[in-house]
Write a protein that holds these residues in place. Structure first.
Motif, mmCIF file in Angstrom:
data_model
loop_
_atom_site.group_PDB
_atom_site.id
_atom_site.type_symbol
_atom_site.label_atom_id
_atom_site.label_comp_id
_atom_site.label_asym_id
_atom_site.label_seq_id
_atom_site.Cartn_x
_atom_site.Cartn_y
_atom_site.Cartn_z
ATOM 1 N N ILE A 163 0.379 -1.206 0.135
ATOM 2 C CA ILE A 163 0.222 -0.016 0.188
ATOM 3 C C ILE A 163 1.290 1.371 -0.114
ATOM 4 C CG2 ILE A 163 -2.158 1.127 0.929
ATOM 5 C CD1 ILE A 163 -2.112 -1.602 2.838
ATOM 6 N N PRO A 164 0.882 1.635 -1.290
ATOM 7 C CA PRO A 164 1.378 3.205 -1.241
ATOM 8 C C PRO A 164 1.853 4.116 0.170
ATOM 9 C CG PRO A 164 0.946 2.893 -3.138
ATOM 10 C CD PRO A 164 0.237 1.690 -2.784
ATOM 11 N N ASP A 165 1.952 5.602 0.552
ATOM 12 C CA ASP A 165 1.521 6.224 0.980
ATOM 13 C C ASP A 165 1.145 7.710 0.740
ATOM 14 O OD1 ASP A 165 4.220 7.070 -0.460
ATOM 15 O OD2 ASP A 165 5.230 7.486 1.217
ATOM 16 N N PHE A 166 0.799 7.402 -0.285
ATOM 17 C CA PHE A 166 0.068 8.613 -1.570
ATOM 18 C C PHE A 166 -1.248 8.127 -2.039
ATOM 19 C CE2 PHE A 166 2.511 6.222 -4.659
ATOM 20 C CZ PHE A 166 1.647 6.460 -5.171
ATOM 21 N N LYS A 167 -2.574 8.830 -1.831
ATOM 22 C CA LYS A 167 -3.859 8.792 -2.218
ATOM 23 C C LYS A 167 -3.741 8.765 -4.056
ATOM 24 C CE LYS A 167 -6.027 10.403 1.253
ATOM 25 N NZ LYS A 167 -6.686 11.136 1.949
ATOM 26 N N LEU A 168 -4.750 7.571 -4.369
ATOM 27 C CA LEU A 168 -5.481 8.188 -5.736
ATOM 28 C C LEU A 168 -6.479 7.817 -6.173
ATOM 29 C CD1 LEU A 168 -4.323 7.810 -9.061
ATOM 30 C CD2 LEU A 168 -3.542 5.863 -8.905
ATOM 31 N N ASN A 275 13.670 3.368 -0.161
ATOM 32 C CA ASN A 275 12.936 4.725 0.913
ATOM 33 C C ASN A 275 11.856 4.733 0.247
ATOM 34 O OD1 ASN A 275 15.627 5.021 1.764
ATOM 35 N ND2 ASN A 275 16.197 6.097 -0.391
ATOM 36 N N LYS A 276 10.664 3.396 0.459
ATOM 37 C CA LYS A 276 9.951 3.879 0.715
ATOM 38 C C LYS A 276 9.675 3.004 1.906
ATOM 39 C CE LYS A 276 9.291 5.394 -3.799
ATOM 40 N NZ LYS A 276 9.216 6.733 -4.057
ATOM 41 N N LYS A 277 8.098 4.416 2.088
ATOM 42 C CA LYS A 277 7.605 4.113 3.051
ATOM 43 C C LYS A 277 6.089 3.575 2.748
ATOM 44 C CE LYS A 277 9.982 6.895 6.391
ATOM 45 N NZ LYS A 277 10.417 7.978 6.290
ATOM 46 N N TRP A 278 5.914 1.870 2.252
ATOM 47 C CA TRP A 278 4.882 1.785 2.188
ATOM 48 C C TRP A 278 4.582 0.743 2.838
ATOM 49 C CZ3 TRP A 278 4.982 1.264 -3.830
ATOM 50 C CH2 TRP A 278 4.435 2.043 -4.659
ATOM 51 N N ASP A 279 2.839 -0.096 2.840
ATOM 52 C CA ASP A 279 2.984 -0.631 4.216
ATOM 53 C C ASP A 279 2.680 -2.119 3.603
ATOM 54 O OD1 ASP A 279 1.804 -1.113 7.030
ATOM 55 O OD2 ASP A 279 -0.037 0.450 6.453
ATOM 56 N N VAL A 280 2.928 -2.903 3.796
ATOM 57 C CA VAL A 280 2.801 -4.132 3.607
ATOM 58 C C VAL A 280 1.879 -5.103 4.582
ATOM 59 C CG1 VAL A 280 3.877 -6.098 2.896
ATOM 60 C CG2 VAL A 280 5.212 -4.115 2.309
#
Ligand code: HSE
Length: 295
Positions: A163-168, A275-280
């Motif tokens: 899950i990326p740390d930005f909205k789309l 360097n991505k603060k994405w959720d898993v």
């Protein structure tokens, strides 16, 4: 006060654009009661505490359809489904609103009525249908109504949402789609949809990777998500049976065999390395769908 618990969903599932969807064991909860007057909303961000709130609007729409006049409404919203990430947060608001309105008005809508009202509000049925019914569903629109069936997936699979740390927003993600596609791309998608469904039902999980490819939306939307191609490739490197853009994105969903124990950690390490603060998040199929809880 009644409470409606609604599962997250992952729509499209590769080639099944606007048709296939799956309910997952992550939930939003909506509490609602009729009050003497006014609108009180709590539990969500300030920007959603008004008459544009999708849960509220879905209740109002349902009241209109069934001819019920609510004096006022008190609403409490909570849960874990991240907003605008392709995991059905909007669908959860719609499904929750329609079911809450049905309960408060005692209108007696059945599952088919609810599925239909939800799809009319959402504009397409692939998220809202499995959120109502649970499991994986195939849904089509015919003369304005939803025709759907549950797909009995063979046991042995789990899912992992990256899950990326930005909205789309779905609106933005639909804007990048072409108005028409070629005959070849149509055949490409429909043949893969058939193969994907049969591989899931029969438990031929080795075939998922062939059935899950898509030419209708992922190639257009992938460009809106930095590292999209890398993450999809890593899903396969880390043993996924398939990987697809969940709903309109930006979440990327990996399809895993239950025995795959390393995927999440490997993916977390990879995301750290870039360097991505994405959720898993590992998830299972929710089989029950939306539920009313009486407090
Ligand atoms: N089928 C929809 C889309 C799902 O891909 O736009 C998102 O609501």
């Amino acid at each position: 006060m009644i409470e409606v618990r609604v599962p997250a969903t992952s729509a499209n599932i590769g080639p099944g654009f606007d048709c296939l969807g799956l309910a997952l064991n992550m939930y939003n909860s909506f509490k609602a009661e009729e009050i003497e007057h006014g609108l009180e909303i709590s539990g969500c961000d300030e920007e959603f505490k008004n008459e544009d709130n999708l849960f509220y609007k879905s209740m109002v729409k349902t009241f209109e359809i069934i001819g019920y006049k609510a004096k006022g409404l008190k609403i409490e919203i909570g849960g874990d489904i991240p907003v605008s990430r392709g995991l059905g947060s909007s669908a959860s608001c719609i499904v929750g609103g329609v079911i809450a309105a049905n309960e408060i008005s005692k209108a007696g809508l059945n599952t088919y009525d609810i599925v239909n009202i939800c799809a009319k509000i959402e504009g397409h049925p692939d998220n809202t249908t499995p959120a109502v019914t649970g499991g994986m569903t195939a849904s089509i629109m015919k003369s304005g109504d939803v025709v759907f069936d549950k797909i009995n997936i063979c046991e042995g699979l789990k899912f992992c949402a990256v899950i990326p740390d930005f909205k789309l927003s779905t609106e933005r993600a639909r804007q990048v789609l072409p108005k028409t596609i070629s005959y070849n791309d149509g055949v490409y998608n429909l043949s893969r949809t058939a193969l994907l469904i049969s591989s899931l039902i029969n438990g031929n999980f080795d075939l998922i990777k062939h059935g899950i490819d898509d030419r209708m939306h992922q190639i257009y939307r992938g460009s809106l998500i930095e590292n999209y191609e890398d993450v999809i490739k890593k899903c396969y490197d880390f043993g996924a049976e398939g990987a697809f853009l969940s709903g309109a994105g930006p979440t990327i969903m990996a399809v895993l065999r239950e025995e795959n124990q390393n995927f999440s950690n490997c993916m977390k390490e990879f995301l750290k390395s870039i360097n991505k603060k994405w959720d898993v998040k590992e998830l299972k199929i929710d089989t029950k769908g939306a539920m009313v809880i009486r407090n």
